[in-house]
Design a protein around this motif. Structure first.
Motif, PDB file in Angstrom:
ATOM      1  N   LYS A   1       0.814  -1.223   0.000  1.00 28.13           N
ATOM      2  CA  LYS A   1       0.000   0.000   0.000  1.00 28.13           C
ATOM      3  C   LYS A   1       0.847   1.273   0.000  1.00 28.13           C
ATOM      4  O   LYS A   1       0.558   2.199  -0.753  1.00 28.13           O
ATOM      5  CB  LYS A   1      -0.999   0.013   1.158  1.00 28.13           C
ATOM      6  N   ASP A   2       1.882   1.324   0.792  1.00 22.16           N
ATOM      7  CA  ASP A   2       2.690   2.554   0.880  1.00 22.16           C
ATOM      8  C   ASP A   2       3.449   2.830  -0.419  1.00 22.16           C
ATOM      9  O   ASP A   2       3.439   3.952  -0.935  1.00 22.16           O
ATOM     10  CB  ASP A   2       3.671   2.473   2.050  1.00 22.16           C
ATOM     11  N   GLY A   3       4.106   1.819  -0.946  1.00 30.36           N
ATOM     12  CA  GLY A   3       4.853   1.994  -2.185  1.00 30.36           C
ATOM     13  C   GLY A   3       3.943   2.356  -3.351  1.00 30.36           C
ATOM     14  O   GLY A   3       4.283   3.223  -4.161  1.00 30.36           O
ATOM     15  N   LEU A   4       2.784   1.709  -3.425  1.00 29.06           N
ATOM     16  CA  LEU A   4       1.834   2.034  -4.490  1.00 29.06           C
ATOM     17  C   LEU A   4       1.340   3.466  -4.360  1.00 29.06           C
ATOM     18  O   LEU A   4       1.228   4.182  -5.359  1.00 29.06           O
ATOM     19  CB  LEU A   4       0.644   1.071  -4.451  1.00 29.06           C
ATOM     20  N   ALA A   5       1.040   3.896  -3.144  1.00 27.55           N
ATOM     21  CA  ALA A   5       0.541   5.257  -2.941  1.00 27.55           C
ATOM     22  C   ALA A   5       1.584   6.288  -3.379  1.00 27.55           C
ATOM     23  O   ALA A   5       1.251   7.276  -4.047  1.00 27.55           O
ATOM     24  CB  ALA A   5       0.148   5.476  -1.486  1.00 27.55           C
ATOM     25  N   LEU A   6       2.831   6.072  -3.036  1.00 35.08           N
ATOM     26  CA  LEU A   6       3.881   7.007  -3.433  1.00 35.08           C
ATOM     27  C   LEU A   6       4.081   7.000  -4.946  1.00 35.08           C
ATOM     28  O   LEU A   6       4.251   8.052  -5.572  1.00 35.08           O
ATOM     29  CB  LEU A   6       5.188   6.685  -2.714  1.00 35.08           C
TER      30      LEU A   6
END
Length: 184
Positions: free
Chosen positions: A27-32
């Motif tokens: 989730k974090d990598g995709l959001a960035l």
């Protein structure tokens, strides 16, 4: 390492914890990454949610032709492109910076590192979308050129050229600010 393929298989076999692991891991990598495409962190987070909802509801088949990470990033990128097409007539302000400059350890050192990160992200925001995407995928997500090519729907040669031009453009922007990023 299968980059999430086994977790997805477990989810497809009925183990909901597999989807929870995927969300936690990606989730974090995709959001960035999606923030680099959309220019709005809130929209990027919504697209991440939509991506995981698609995995949960539609349960698309992972063929294994690429790494799982490449596959999920491609799904998210396609969702972002679709969203941007739909929202083209609306204008939206880019997100504010999400940096916390207070740290209990070495405040001055952390402050300088944060300022460098802010400068890097500001410089990246001025680049065109393809440059931002290729730099984010190869440097921050540490994907190979071929994985980035698959996600961005480009050939390996196009990615090599794009990456070269993106590095030059970013280096130029950073040098104008008096900052040199050691990985470029």
């Amino acid at each position: 390492m299968d980059n999430g393929a086994s977790s997805y298989r477990r989810y497809l076999d009925g183990d909901d914890s597999g989807l929870v692991e995927l969300i936690r891991d990606y989730k974090d990598g995709l959001a960035l990454y999606l923030n680099g495409i959309t220019g709005n962190f809130c929209i990027a987070e919504e697209i991440v949610e939509d991506t995981f909802f698609k995995l949960a509801a539609k349960k698309p088949k992972f063929s294994g032709k690429s790494s799982f990470k490449t596959w999920i990033y491609a799904i998210a990128r396609n969702a972002a492109v679709d969203h941007m097409r739909k929202m083209r007539r609306f204008s939206d302000t880019p997100s504010d910076e999400f940096y916390d400059l207070s740290d209990e350890r070495d405040i001055e050192k952390d402050y300088l590192r944060e300022e460098q990160q802010i400068s890097l992200h500001r410089a990246m925001e001025t680049l065109n979308s393809d440059y931002r995407q290729v730099l984010y995928l190869t440097f921050f997500e540490e994907l190979s050129n071929s994985e980035a090519a698959h996600i961005m729907h480009k050939s390996n040669r196009q990615i090599e050229n794009l990456l070269y031009r993106a590095k030059l453009a970013l280096r130029s922007k950073l040098e104008k600010e008096g900052f040199e990023y050691e990985k470029l």
